[in-house]
Design an enzyme around this catalytic site. Sequence first.
Site, PDB file in Angstrom:
ATOM      1  N   ARG A   1       8.783 -20.966  24.803  1.00 45.66           N
ATOM      2  CA  ARG A   1       7.573 -20.248  25.224  1.00 45.66           C
ATOM      3  C   ARG A   1       6.762 -21.352  25.968  1.00 45.66           C
ATOM      4  NH1 ARG A   1       2.132 -19.162  22.504  1.00 45.66           N
ATOM      5  NH2 ARG A   1       1.578 -17.167  23.210  1.00 45.66           N
TER       6      ARG A   1
ATOM      7  N   ILE B   1      -0.656 -14.512  28.310  1.00 42.73           N
ATOM      8  CA  ILE B   1       0.645 -14.455  27.441  1.00 42.73           C
ATOM      9  C   ILE B   1       0.144 -13.978  26.110  1.00 42.73           C
ATOM     10  CG2 ILE B   1       0.618 -16.841  27.003  1.00 42.73           C
ATOM     11  CD1 ILE B   1       3.938 -16.513  26.816  1.00 42.73           C
ATOM     12  N   SER B   2       0.822 -12.906  25.450  1.00 35.15           N
ATOM     13  CA  SER B   2       0.386 -12.456  24.144  1.00 35.15           C
ATOM     14  C   SER B   2       0.553 -13.182  22.907  1.00 35.15           C
ATOM     15  CB  SER B   2       0.732 -11.072  23.744  1.00 35.15           C
ATOM     16  OG  SER B   2       0.833 -10.142  24.969  1.00 35.15           O
ATOM     17  N   HIS B   3      -0.277 -13.173  21.971  1.00 32.12           N
ATOM     18  CA  HIS B   3       0.003 -13.630  20.597  1.00 32.12           C
ATOM     19  C   HIS B   3       1.699 -13.558  20.123  1.00 32.12           C
ATOM     20  CE1 HIS B   3      -4.180 -13.178  20.263  1.00 32.12           C
ATOM     21  NE2 HIS B   3      -4.175 -14.197  19.543  1.00 32.12           N
ATOM     22  N   PRO B   4       2.228 -14.769  19.744  1.00 30.71           N
ATOM     23  CA  PRO B   4       3.648 -14.434  19.288  1.00 30.71           C
ATOM     24  C   PRO B   4       3.661 -13.366  18.107  1.00 30.71           C
ATOM     25  CG  PRO B   4       2.976 -16.819  19.685  1.00 30.71           C
ATOM     26  CD  PRO B   4       1.792 -16.135  19.561  1.00 30.71           C
TER      27      PRO B   4
END
Length: 233
Positions: free
Chosen positions: A56, A82-85
């Site tokens: 990531r 970039i979104s939360h995992p």
Amino acid sequence: MMPPYAGQPLNAQICQEFDGVGMTSPRSRQRLIDSLLQQGILHDSRVAQVMNMVPRHLFVDPAFAQRSYEDCALPIGHEQTISHPSTVALMTQWLIAEQPIHKVLEIGTGSGYQTALLSALCSEVYTVERITELSYQAQSRLHQLQVGNVHFFTADGHWGLPDLAPFDAIISAASPETLPPELVAQLKEGGRMVIPIGAEPQHLYGFVRQGEQLQQYPLGDVSFVPMRKGVAQ
């Protein structure tokens, strides 16, 4: 029983070439995955395996690389994130839960992280990004990982890709105020869509198309960038 993989396996050796040290190390990535598993957020072994392979930190600004394996959104430029995992895990495993996905439409390429995951889980990925520079950056990252089953488009995500429809699945990383009917029309019979909807607050929904009807599944409150119109540099 889970449906089989439909995507192209990631090259583990290539992924390992991008492994970092300290907070960007494989150990840090494993701790994130373990935390999501323990919380019950991540429960699909296929998604867990792929998230544990994709570096990531390659998809974030180097200034934020040390935070890559925290469960948080991070800026990627152009007022995008970039979104939360945890959100990525939730959306991805819902999308692929019932059947192999051979043809998926992604709205909002962004950094390309979600795209990389989809490439290993779905046969063909068609990804749309309205910001030209972000699309170029994502293409470069996936080229580095030798991902070959992704097709990139610079376009307004509201409209999807009607000339390439129908799609087995649609996933959106941007939130429209209402569900775009153009996207619904591009979803095949029995196809699944996961998309945030609304301004503030936003809610994440899963949809399954059955004829002219959509079954709706609420998946929780989220925070995404809005789905903007037009194309930008």
